[in-house]
Design a protein around this motif. Structure first.
Motif, PDB file in Angstrom:
ATOM      1  N   ILE A  38       0.865  -1.207  -0.071  1.00 47.67           N
ATOM      2  CA  ILE A  38      -0.130   0.031   0.026  1.00 47.67           C
ATOM      3  C   ILE A  38       0.915   1.299   0.008  1.00 47.67           C
ATOM      4  CG2 ILE A  38      -1.882  -1.363   1.342  1.00 47.67           C
ATOM      5  CD1 ILE A  38      -0.995   0.260   3.758  1.00 47.67           C
ATOM      6  N   LYS A  39       0.312   2.220  -0.309  1.00 42.91           N
ATOM      7  CA  LYS A  39       1.174   3.595  -0.568  1.00 42.91           C
ATOM      8  C   LYS A  39       1.556   3.930   1.013  1.00 42.91           C
ATOM      9  CE  LYS A  39      -1.202   5.154  -4.688  1.00 42.91           C
ATOM     10  NZ  LYS A  39      -2.309   6.158  -5.344  1.00 42.91           N
ATOM     11  N   TYR A  40       2.909   4.468   1.255  1.00 41.22           N
ATOM     12  CA  TYR A  40       3.324   4.889   2.394  1.00 41.22           C
ATOM     13  C   TYR A  40       2.358   6.028   2.924  1.00 41.22           C
ATOM     14  CZ  TYR A  40       6.107   7.220   5.791  1.00 41.22           C
ATOM     15  OH  TYR A  40       6.491   7.849   7.104  1.00 41.22           O
ATOM     16  N   TRP A  41       1.895   6.992   2.313  1.00 38.24           N
ATOM     17  CA  TRP A  41       1.047   7.997   2.867  1.00 38.24           C
ATOM     18  C   TRP A  41      -0.261   7.621   3.338  1.00 38.24           C
ATOM     19  CZ3 TRP A  41      -4.007   9.098   1.078  1.00 38.24           C
ATOM     20  CH2 TRP A  41      -4.161   8.858  -0.549  1.00 38.24           C
ATOM     21  N   VAL A  42      -0.732   6.173   2.703  1.00 38.73           N
ATOM     22  CA  VAL A  42      -1.975   5.613   3.320  1.00 38.73           C
ATOM     23  C   VAL A  42      -1.668   4.855   4.529  1.00 38.73           C
ATOM     24  CG1 VAL A  42      -3.740   3.900   2.781  1.00 38.73           C
ATOM     25  CG2 VAL A  42      -2.906   5.319   0.745  1.00 38.73           C
ATOM     26  N   SER A  43      -0.574   4.257   4.508  1.00 37.40           N
ATOM     27  CA  SER A  43      -0.239   3.621   5.953  1.00 37.40           C
ATOM     28  C   SER A  43      -0.075   4.598   6.977  1.00 37.40           C
ATOM     29  CB  SER A  43       0.998   2.726   5.654  1.00 37.40           C
ATOM     30  OG  SER A  43       2.171   3.663   5.694  1.00 37.40           O
ATOM     31  N   THR A  44       0.360   5.633   6.714  1.00 32.66           N
ATOM     32  CA  THR A  44       0.431   6.871   7.748  1.00 32.66           C
ATOM     33  C   THR A  44      -0.784   7.262   8.108  1.00 32.66           C
ATOM     34  OG1 THR A  44       2.669   7.596   6.856  1.00 32.66           O
ATOM     35  CG2 THR A  44       1.294   9.141   8.368  1.00 32.66           C
ATOM     36  N   SER A  56       6.315  -1.799   6.892  1.00 38.74           N
ATOM     37  CA  SER A  56       7.767  -2.172   6.554  1.00 38.74           C
ATOM     38  C   SER A  56       8.589  -0.961   6.641  1.00 38.74           C
ATOM     39  CB  SER A  56       7.630  -2.790   5.320  1.00 38.74           C
ATOM     40  OG  SER A  56       7.049  -2.149   4.208  1.00 38.74           O
ATOM     41  N   SER A  57       9.857  -1.083   6.923  1.00 34.96           N
ATOM     42  CA  SER A  57      10.889  -0.130   6.941  1.00 34.96           C
ATOM     43  C   SER A  57      11.372   0.562   5.743  1.00 34.96           C
ATOM     44  CB  SER A  57      11.978  -0.570   7.919  1.00 34.96           C
ATOM     45  OG  SER A  57      13.008   0.293   7.861  1.00 34.96           O
ATOM     46  N   GLN A  58      11.408   1.871   5.749  1.00 34.00           N
ATOM     47  CA  GLN A  58      12.014   2.472   4.497  1.00 34.00           C
ATOM     48  C   GLN A  58      13.571   2.631   4.970  1.00 34.00           C
ATOM     49  OE1 GLN A  58       9.309   5.723   3.865  1.00 34.00           O
ATOM     50  NE2 GLN A  58       8.499   4.689   2.149  1.00 34.00           N
ATOM     51  N   ALA A  75       5.404   5.373  -2.185  1.00 34.33           N
ATOM     52  CA  ALA A  75       6.418   4.198  -2.257  1.00 34.33           C
ATOM     53  C   ALA A  75       5.581   3.138  -1.573  1.00 34.33           C
ATOM     54  CB  ALA A  75       7.528   4.465  -1.411  1.00 34.33           C
ATOM     55  N   PRO A  76       5.742   1.750  -2.108  1.00 33.99           N
ATOM     56  CA  PRO A  76       4.751   0.741  -1.477  1.00 33.99           C
ATOM     57  C   PRO A  76       5.371   0.051  -0.186  1.00 33.99           C
ATOM     58  CG  PRO A  76       6.304   0.171  -3.341  1.00 33.99           C
ATOM     59  CD  PRO A  76       6.369   1.676  -3.231  1.00 33.99           C
TER      60      PRO A  76
END
Length: 181
Positions: A38-44, A56-58, A75-76
């Motif tokens: 999923i998109k990083y911003w959606v996870s946020t 998951s770590s970036q 970023a996924p």
């Protein structure tokens, strides 16, 4: 109420009453799930809710696919969540609302659909805030409440607005009709 533990299966009616009333035993019902890529911003956006999660770590020392300093917001990432039923009820009141981003709402809708296949009673109490409150509390209404009421009128679905269970039942009928095959 000082009831003793028992091996007896609770009735559907009793389970529905506990879920609708949001009494403390529902905090013993727990769910685990994973959303891949999923998109990083959606996870946020989802991380703002009060339940446990890992994303998951970036970090550059943990992955080599891209430079974290230059990473795009889309970023996924992988997202693992675990929450009790009360956490889900609270979170989904916000994420099933049309004021939520489309991406976050689609994850909520898909989760509700998948959960209903195995745990229909627990999925049925995941409703948007307007259905819970019998109207929108947002400064700028998204219109979902009115779309729901229009569907009730057009489909001749009688609902007692004073009955939480009645509203939830009607909403779930509408949800299944508009979101499921």
């Amino acid at each position: 109420m000082r009831k003793e533990f028992t091996d007896n299966e609770a009735s559907v009616e009793f389970k529905k009453k506990l879920l609708i009333s949001e009494h403390s035993p529902i905090r013993q019902i727990e769910f685990y799930w994973k959303w891949d890529n999923i998109k990083y911003w959606v996870s946020t956006e989802w991380s703002r809710h009060k339940f446990e999660k890992t994303i998951s770590s970036q970090r550059n020392d943990r992955q080599g696919d891209y430079d974290r300093n230059a990473a795009r917001q889309d970023a996924p990432v992988d997202y693992i969540g675990w929450a009790n039923e009360q956490n889900l009820i609270d979170s989904f009141r916000k994420r099933l609302c049309r004021k939520a981003t489309d991406e976050a709402r689609l994850l909520a809708e898909d989760f509700k659909i998948e959960l209903s296949k195995v745990y229909p009673l627990e999925a049925d109490v995941l409703v948007p805030h307007c259905v819970y409150r019998c109207g929108c509390s947002e400064p700028n209404c998204c219109g979902l409440w009115f779309a729901f009421l229009n569907w009730c009128e057009e489909s001749k679905e009688e609902i007692d607005l004073l009955s939480i269970q009645g509203r939830y039942d009607a909403y779930n009928k509408w949800f299944k009709e508009t979101h499921c095959e």
